[in-house]
Scaffold this active site. Structure first.
Site, PDB file in Angstrom:
ATOM      1  N   LYS A 160       0.835  -1.208   0.000  1.00  0.00           N
ATOM      2  CA  LYS A 160       0.000   0.000   0.000  1.00  0.00           C
ATOM      3  C   LYS A 160       0.876   1.267   0.000  1.00  0.00           C
ATOM      4  O   LYS A 160       2.094   1.183   0.118  1.00  0.00           O
ATOM      5  CB  LYS A 160      -0.941  -0.012   1.212  1.00  0.00           C
TER       6      LYS A 160
HETATM    7  C1  LIG Z   1      -9.553  -3.150  -1.907  1.00  0.00           C
HETATM    8  C2  LIG Z   1      -8.976  -3.906  -0.739  1.00  0.00           C
HETATM    9  N1  LIG Z   1      -9.761  -4.195   0.302  1.00  0.00           N
HETATM   10  C3  LIG Z   1      -9.289  -4.831   1.391  1.00  0.00           C
HETATM   11  C4  LIG Z   1      -7.973  -5.224   1.460  1.00  0.00           C
HETATM   12  C5  LIG Z   1      -7.505  -5.964   2.660  1.00  0.00           C
HETATM   13  O1  LIG Z   1      -6.469  -5.318   3.315  1.00  0.00           O
HETATM   14  P1  LIG Z   1      -5.409  -6.187   4.170  1.00  0.00           P
HETATM   15  O2  LIG Z   1      -4.528  -6.885   3.189  1.00  0.00           O
HETATM   16  O3  LIG Z   1      -4.687  -5.158   4.978  1.00  0.00           O
HETATM   17  O4  LIG Z   1      -6.192  -7.111   5.011  1.00  0.00           O
HETATM   18  C6  LIG Z   1      -7.115  -4.950   0.395  1.00  0.00           C
HETATM   19  C7  LIG Z   1      -5.700  -5.375   0.440  1.00  0.00           C
HETATM   20  O5  LIG Z   1      -5.066  -5.575  -0.566  1.00  0.00           O
HETATM   21  C8  LIG Z   1      -7.624  -4.279  -0.740  1.00  0.00           C
HETATM   22  O6  LIG Z   1      -6.842  -3.991  -1.791  1.00  0.00           O
END
Ligand SMILES: Cc1ncc(COP(=O)(O)O)c(C=O)c1O
Length: 375
Positions: free
Chosen positions: A181
């Site tokens: 990110k």
């Molecule tokens: C659009 C979206 N939602 C939710 C998530 C979930 O985040 P995390 O990987 O921190 O659990 C991501 C992670 O890539 C994402 O790109």
């Protein structure tokens, strides 16, 4: 090899982590509290932030806090990372997919309106690749039909919508700090919110349902899980947050160069620039039939001949085996499926240089011109 993404870390981050490791307090503690305050200052708009061990946990905690469960439908784009839909299944509710726009990759109010039923309890708009969804009309619909809007801003920390940072509206908005990110806490996420009742509920869900009175005595009145962020991650986040705006500015500069250097070509569709975009990813569409190579061959040539690694974001969610069980099939969401077939994520991260962009553009142009094809 030029990767499609890489976190930007230097000695400041290494020192911050070392300091926490040496302090003897590794799990949730003072760094988490400081990080939550710093995030709230950054987002603005009178919201409070609560951090989690992932963006997925943050989304789950909000849905659970609102009591979303069996019999409820939650509207979600068919084009996103699968976590956006998995959190709905996790709560026992039913995902109701909608198609996205081919260029912005975002849902709009018309698509949401067409998917509303008497069972609709929430919508999860996803700010895809850091581009803000047109939120106003979606909030109007939610008010008319009385359902929750939970913004999935996993890819949109630092994005602005109509001049204000995403997350500052006071409605629940979730972020992710996964290493790919725009800023990272290794794994991690956050919820921005200004409703004290919701805040208390998500704090309980985050950590075993534990409540403490003014004397420090502990009680548990409702279920809670284990979704807290360790101080090691928060210490990293504090440093990364200070650099976030310059990271995002560099991303925008690199994207401008991509948009200048990539040619107009009838096999190529470029993403569009937009106000407030934080450019988490730069995703193009390529028409493989016109190019005469399939995507795997194209990726292989990029890797072998040009030392460039590209990504694929994402296969459409409704066509995964789990979601076909809900009756979804090929043809249901043409734009999401076209993106799934044609998308390629070109390298984009703050430590890249303009010459790296030029190298990627030259590789793409040479492939589009039919040169350097695999033997
Ligand atoms: C659009 C979206 N939602 C939710 C998530 C979930 O985040 P995390 O990987 O921190 O659990 C991501 C992670 O890539 C994402 O790109």
């Amino acid at each position: 090899m030029l990767p499609f993404t890489r976190p930007t870390l230097d000695s400041e981050e290494f020192e911050a982590i070392k300091e926490v490791l040496q302090s003897g307090w590794l799990a949730t503690g003072p760094k988490v509290a400081a990080f939550e305050t710093a995030l709230a200052d950054y987002i603005g708009g009178d919201v409070q932030l609560r951090v989690f061990n992932s963006g997925t946990s943050a989304l789950e905690a909000v849905l659970l806090a609102y009591g979303i469960g069996p019999g409820d439908e939650v509207i979600v784009p068919a084009m996103s990372f699968v976590a956006s839909a998995n959190v709905i299944v996790r709560c026992g509710a039913t995902p109701k997919f909608v198609d996205v726009d081919l260029i912005s990759r975002n849902i709009d109010a018309a698509a949401v309106a067409a998917a509303i039923t008497p069972n609709t309890k929430a919508v999860i708009p996803v700010h895809f690749a850091g581009r803000a969804v047109e939120m106003d009309a979606i909030y109007q619909l939610a008010e008319q039909h009385n359902f929750l809007v939970l913004e999935d801003a996993a890819q949109a920390i630092g994005t602005r919508y109509k001049g204000r940072k995403i997350g500052s509206s006071g409605n629940p908005v979730c972020f992710s700090f996964h290493p790919n990110k725009n800023m990272t806490t290794i794994e991690g996420g956050a919820v921005a919110v200004n409703d004290p009742v919701l805040l208390k509920k998500i704090e309980g869900i985050r950590f075993h349902g534990i409540e403490r009175d003014s004397q420090g005595s502990m009680d548990v009145t409702a279920w809670g899980g284990k979704m807290n962020m360790p101080d090691v991650g928060a210490a990293l986040g504090l440093i990364q947050l200070k650099k976030l705006d310059s990271f995002n500015q560099k991303r925008r500069t690199l994207v401008e160069r991509y948009l200048q250097q990539l040619p107009q070509h009838d096999a190529l569709v470029l993403p569009a620039n937009a106000d407030g975009h934080s450019w988490h990813m730069f995703c193009i569409l390529l028409n493989w039939e016109k190019i005469g190579l399939n995507r795997n061959q194209f990726l292989e040539v990029l890797k072998q001949q040009h030392a460039i690694a590209a990504g694929i974001h994402y296969p459409p969610i409704h066509l995964f085996a789990l979601y076909r069980q809900y009756g979804y099939k090929a043809g249901d969401f043409p734009n999401a499926e076209k993106i799934g077939d044609q998308t390629l994520t070109l390298p984009l991260f703050p430590a890249m240089e303009e010459k790296d962009v030029d190298q990627v553009c030259l590789a793409v142009v040479s492939l589009l011109d039919g040169l350097n094809l695999m033997p």
